[in-house]
Design an enzyme around this catalytic site. Sequence first.
Site, mmCIF file in Angstrom:
data_model
loop_
_atom_site.group_PDB
_atom_site.id
_atom_site.type_symbol
_atom_site.label_atom_id
_atom_site.label_comp_id
_atom_site.label_asym_id
_atom_site.label_seq_id
_atom_site.Cartn_x
_atom_site.Cartn_y
_atom_site.Cartn_z
ATOM 1 N N SER A 242 -21.029 2.444 16.806
ATOM 2 C CA SER A 242 -19.803 2.983 17.397
ATOM 3 C C SER A 242 -19.838 2.844 18.923
ATOM 4 C CB SER A 242 -19.669 4.447 17.009
ATOM 5 O OG SER A 242 -18.521 4.962 17.606
ATOM 6 N N GLY A 243 -18.785 2.269 19.468
ATOM 7 C CA GLY A 243 -18.704 2.099 20.920
ATOM 8 C C GLY A 243 -19.293 0.791 21.399
ATOM 9 N N THR B 63 -13.854 -3.179 18.077
ATOM 10 C CA THR B 63 -12.391 -3.235 18.047
ATOM 11 C C THR B 63 -11.877 -4.115 19.187
ATOM 12 O OG1 THR B 63 -12.433 -1.044 17.120
ATOM 13 C CG2 THR B 63 -10.333 -1.788 17.997
ATOM 14 N N ASN C 227 -17.578 7.232 21.597
ATOM 15 C CA ASN C 227 -16.523 6.295 21.995
ATOM 16 C C ASN C 227 -15.202 7.044 22.103
ATOM 17 O OD1 ASN C 227 -14.740 4.215 22.270
ATOM 18 N ND2 ASN C 227 -15.280 3.170 20.381
ATOM 19 N N SER D 149 -12.677 5.624 19.215
ATOM 20 C CA SER D 149 -13.504 5.194 18.082
ATOM 21 C C SER D 149 -12.639 4.996 16.837
ATOM 22 C CB SER D 149 -14.558 6.261 17.837
ATOM 23 O OG SER D 149 -15.365 5.880 16.772
ATOM 24 N N SER D 150 -12.837 3.862 16.188
ATOM 25 C CA SER D 150 -12.083 3.606 14.950
ATOM 26 C C SER D 150 -12.706 4.468 13.853
ATOM 27 C CB SER D 150 -12.197 2.146 14.537
ATOM 28 O OG SER D 150 -12.089 1.321 15.658
ATOM 29 N N GLY E 118 -20.008 0.580 12.404
ATOM 30 C CA GLY E 118 -21.395 0.094 12.416
ATOM 31 C C GLY E 118 -22.332 1.096 11.784
ATOM 32 N N GLU F 162 -24.769 3.948 11.214
ATOM 33 C CA GLU F 162 -24.766 5.245 11.903
ATOM 34 C C GLU F 162 -26.010 6.040 11.551
ATOM 35 O OE1 GLU F 162 -21.085 7.300 11.155
ATOM 36 O OE2 GLU F 162 -19.967 5.988 12.490
HETATM 37 N N1 LIG Z 1 -15.405 -6.848 26.201
HETATM 38 C C1 LIG Z 1 -15.222 -5.684 26.764
HETATM 39 N N2 LIG Z 1 -14.911 -5.620 28.056
HETATM 40 C C2 LIG Z 1 -14.718 -4.434 28.659
HETATM 41 N N3 LIG Z 1 -14.842 -3.246 28.025
HETATM 42 C C3 LIG Z 1 -15.156 -3.232 26.731
HETATM 43 C C4 LIG Z 1 -15.354 -4.447 26.033
HETATM 44 N N4 LIG Z 1 -15.645 -4.130 24.775
HETATM 45 C C5 LIG Z 1 -15.616 -2.780 24.691
HETATM 46 N N5 LIG Z 1 -15.324 -2.246 25.864
HETATM 47 C C6 LIG Z 1 -15.225 -0.802 26.191
HETATM 48 O O1 LIG Z 1 -15.912 -0.062 25.220
HETATM 49 C C7 LIG Z 1 -15.083 0.862 24.554
HETATM 50 C C8 LIG Z 1 -15.459 0.945 23.109
HETATM 51 O O2 LIG Z 1 -15.134 -0.237 22.442
HETATM 52 P P1 LIG Z 1 -14.593 -0.294 20.963
HETATM 53 O O3 LIG Z 1 -13.593 0.757 20.741
HETATM 54 O O4 LIG Z 1 -14.230 -1.670 20.699
HETATM 55 O O5 LIG Z 1 -15.876 0.084 20.179
HETATM 56 P P2 LIG Z 1 -16.089 0.002 18.622
HETATM 57 O O6 LIG Z 1 -17.274 -0.834 18.420
HETATM 58 O O7 LIG Z 1 -14.840 -0.414 17.972
HETATM 59 O O8 LIG Z 1 -16.419 1.491 18.294
HETATM 60 P P3 LIG Z 1 -16.073 2.281 16.978
HETATM 61 O O9 LIG Z 1 -17.008 1.836 15.949
HETATM 62 O O10 LIG Z 1 -16.285 3.673 17.419
HETATM 63 O O11 LIG Z 1 -14.679 1.991 16.690
HETATM 64 C C9 LIG Z 1 -13.703 0.341 24.755
HETATM 65 O O12 LIG Z 1 -12.775 1.389 24.748
HETATM 66 C C10 LIG Z 1 -13.807 -0.320 26.128
HETATM 67 O O13 LIG Z 1 -13.641 0.641 27.113
HETATM 68 MG MG LIG Z 2 -13.513 0.439 16.837
#
Ligand SMILES: Nc1ncnc2c1ncn2[C@@H]1O[C@H](COP(=O)(O)OP(=O)(O)OP(=O)(O)O)[C@@H](O)[C@H]1O
Ligand SMILES: [Mg+2]
Length: 1045
Positions: A106-107, A111, A156, A159-160, A386, A388
């Site tokens: 997560s984070g 996404t 996050n 977070s999704s 992912g 956890e």
């Molecule tokens: N390529 C990137 N460039 C800049 N910032 C990023 C990038 N990827 C992620 N981030 C930052 O990290 C944060 C978390 O990313 P994201 O929501 O995609 O995580 P996730 O893997 O989908 O988490 P979860 O499993 O909780 O959904 C985003 O809100 C953004 O601020």
């Molecule tokens: Mg996500």
Amino acid sequence: MEGSSSMLDAEAVADLVLLDPLTEESLVQTLQERFRRRDIYTYIGNVVISVNPYQSLPIYTPEKVEEYRNCSFFAVKPHIYAIADDAYRSLRDRDRDQCILITGESGAGKTEASKLVMSYVAAVSSKGEEVNKVKEQLLQSNPVLEAFGNAKTVRNDNSSRFGKYMDIEFDFKGEPLGGVISNYLLEKSRIVRHVKGERNFHIFYQLLAGASPQLLQQLKLRQDCGHYGYLDREGSSLPGMDDAANFHAMQDAMRIIGFSPTEVTELLQVTAVVLKLGNVQLSSSFQASGMEACSISEPQELHEICELIGLEPGTLERALCSRTVKARDETVLTTLTVPQGYYGRDALAKNIYSRLFDWLVKRINASIQVKSDKQRKVMGVLDIYGFEIFQDNGFEQFIINYCNEKLQQIFILMTLKEEQEEYVREGIQWTPVEFFDNSIICNLIENNTTGILAMLDEECLRPGVVNEDTFLTKLNQLLATHKHYESKETQNARRVTDASLPPRCFRIHHYAGKVTYNVTGFIEKNNDLLFRDLSQAMWAAQHALLRSLFPEGDPQKVSLKLPPTAGFQFKSSVAMLMKNLYSKNPNYIRCIKPNDTKSAMVFTPELVLAQVRYLGLLENVRVRRAGYAFRQLYGPFLQRYKMLNAQTWPRWDRGDREGTEVLLAGLEFPAEELAFGHTKIFIRSPRTLFDLERRRQERVAELATLIQKMFRGWRCRTQYQLMRKSQILISAWFRGHRQKNQYKQMKRSVLILQAYARGWKARKTYRKYFRSSASTCLANFIYRRLVQKYLVGLAKNLPPLSVTDRTWPPAPYRFLDGTNQELKNIFYHWKCKKYRDQLSASRRAQLQARLCASELFKDKKTLYPKSLQQPFRGEYLGLKQNPKYQKLHAVAKDKLVMADSVRKVNRASGKTVPRLLLLTTEHLVLADPKAAQPKTVLSLSDIRGVSVTRFSDGFLALHLKEVSTVGAKGDFLLVSDHLIELVTRLYQTFEATTGQALPLHITDRFSTRFPKGDVSITVVESPKASTNGPVCKKKGSNKMEVLVY
Ligand SMILES: Nc1ncnc2c1ncn2[C@@H]1O[C@H](COP(=O)(O)OP(=O)(O)OP(=O)(O)O)[C@@H](O)[C@H]1O
Ligand SMILES: [Mg+2]
């Protein structure tokens, strides 16, 4: 070039396959070094590792999209666009369905990565109105799903809280046609509970912050988050997240996707209902039987909910506070305790929300689904939670980790399978590689009979006392010897003391690490039951959307069959997903979270190491390197290294493979380091490749110098030639220009000379022929013109025709003075002639007489002016009328000129006697007035002259010729009242008869001839007035004085 060289930078290799030595530390170090250089992407073969930078980097610009468009995967810097491009091209050009699997904790940025892939594909696929609409709808599904499915967690902020798999469908040209979204396991427990510091799903905060007062009123909501039990009562706003703006963006997205306003309203109403359910408070009461019961303590909220959904409040209240139990064809209504009531309420809220979320996905799918049944190619993008590992892991973590385990399995199988297939394809002997196969763990969970999920289902369905303890006991019995299963009991049995394993827990050795799960809540969550009374109550509501979410509430469809458990459902959807993924060509994006504090550019090696471990990156590299670390098609390989051998440099005419063999033979690598496949060259160790690359760099430097040298020489030569050519051109132009100027100058001079000569000649001729008479000609012309003007002006300006008017315009020019005077005279004469011409004969005669009188007397005799008033009548006697004068009339006959009475001066006494005087054309007759008989008849020719005085008297002396018949009588002295007329007529008649002028003397002194001699007569002016005219006084014999007054 840039990509390849950085790829081979030994300190921070872009492809970890080339890592040497390959250890966890070196791998993390490489990632850290790259991260420091802001290279957040790294490859393992065609797997992309993405380290979350937690800051926006300038690497997603349209220029970057262009850079990676149609790029060669290994020729450019690692980037998520490169993998997206590779997948898209493989789909479009090689007709291979693709899937992009994005994993990470997560984070870690899954996404974001999925959105980047989607936006890249949207940017590079073709454009057109229809295609753009589809793209827009696909992209806009993200904000809607994120609003309803994402929440702030401690890891996050966005977070999704659900798994998402999206199939983007393309036509044969690679144009997006639409898509299908599948969602997995929404974390619905978040609706009713969340950890401190986290938030509920974004939509609630967005709705309260962004909805207009009218909308809030319509939904019966208050803007204050603190009012709602399900929301965090402490603080709801998130730094860096504008809930209101996101709400509007979400509404716009829904509109673009195609939600109708009614659908949006209904969706928000149901959302509001969930929020409000959390505020329904229950209080305990006791029934008469002593049984504990619950009731709604504050009915207001319940009533509002019922108003929103069109339900009778009693129905909902009953459903919340009691439960119908069916036992052998009997239905019994039992009351619920307060905790049971709250449990039911929360279950209802969770169910409504998760079903609403499913409906939302279905509704989006309805909009984005491909309408035509054309043949399609598919690109799947999987953004799933992912692995956890929490302090306290429950049913959700178990399910999530199971899913990750399956994904790891598919990853290993597919990577290995592909590797193996490649060797077979290339005709190279396959050396088996040691790697961890996690199917044993998958089996531990999903096996249909002995799997943990199967046992959980069995426990849920089993009649009798069911709880987590019995479930755990069962697990302990069945899995006592399983290598990947542990619990306090099994450890005890193995005589292992493990303080980290509390009771009511079991531990699984996942591929990514050991996770301890607490069984509490497993049964309940797996059952996921909602009291039938509640679903029936929901079905009874008039709200179309809510009602459709609870089809099982329809009493007609009551079935005693229990619905499938959550675990079962998840297992089958994972199985379906796996099947789907197996059918496609996989592309991996493995996201890594570099720190726990969401800080920009902070890299915590320990944290990354843990992820590197459970993502199995090292194994990934090993699998990839199984046998050979590097492989490349002969063509590009030869192209890259051909400068290392004189035979292949600069051109190789024969086949690529032969060329590669010749090239490598010259470099003397150990034979086991190389293998020649059908289309690719395989290099066993990275060291050999680095060596190759080092030699290449040296050679390239040499070649670069050579090229530079040649180029500089060539440039100087061409420049020189160019300058020379330019110089020739310039001088040619310059000379031409100079000659042209000179010629022009000469031409001008010649023309001037010619002009002068011609002018001179012309002037000469002019002087000769023309100028001599020019002035006269001009003067004549001017004179003519002036004269003409003068005459025309005169004609227009003639003076009046009256003869008395002597006016005449002055001459305008001096030279015309004479002419003007002449003309004036002519005009005057002409005027007079005209006047004369129109005169009658008598008038003319009269005027002639007058004229004559004037000529004779004007300014000579004082009497003259007086005579002007008197008309010349001629006949004063009336001869015709008076019969007395008949005789006289006869004498005069037609020749009478004048008849008047005069007085005759007696020459002796000077006295006067009256006489009648007749003047005819031939005679002058004096007659006695009484007798009217002619007394004296004088022929005119006898008259010698006439004398008169200067004064205003009527005295006259008529001098006769001596020789005449009457001459003897001497001159006559007469006094006439009409002297002027008389003398004038006499003068005229005399002249007409004799043809001579009658001598007239106007004088004061003259002599007359009397019969007795000459007498001189003196005229004296007397001051005394006398009416009788002049008085003649005889003074002596020959003098007489005439007194006039
Ligand atoms: N390529 C990137 N460039 C800049 N910032 C990023 C990038 N990827 C992620 N981030 C930052 O990290 C944060 C978390 O990313 P994201 O929501 O995609 O995580 P996730 O893997 O989908 O988490 P979860 O499993 O909780 O959904 C985003 O809100 C953004 O601020
Ligand atoms: Mg996500």
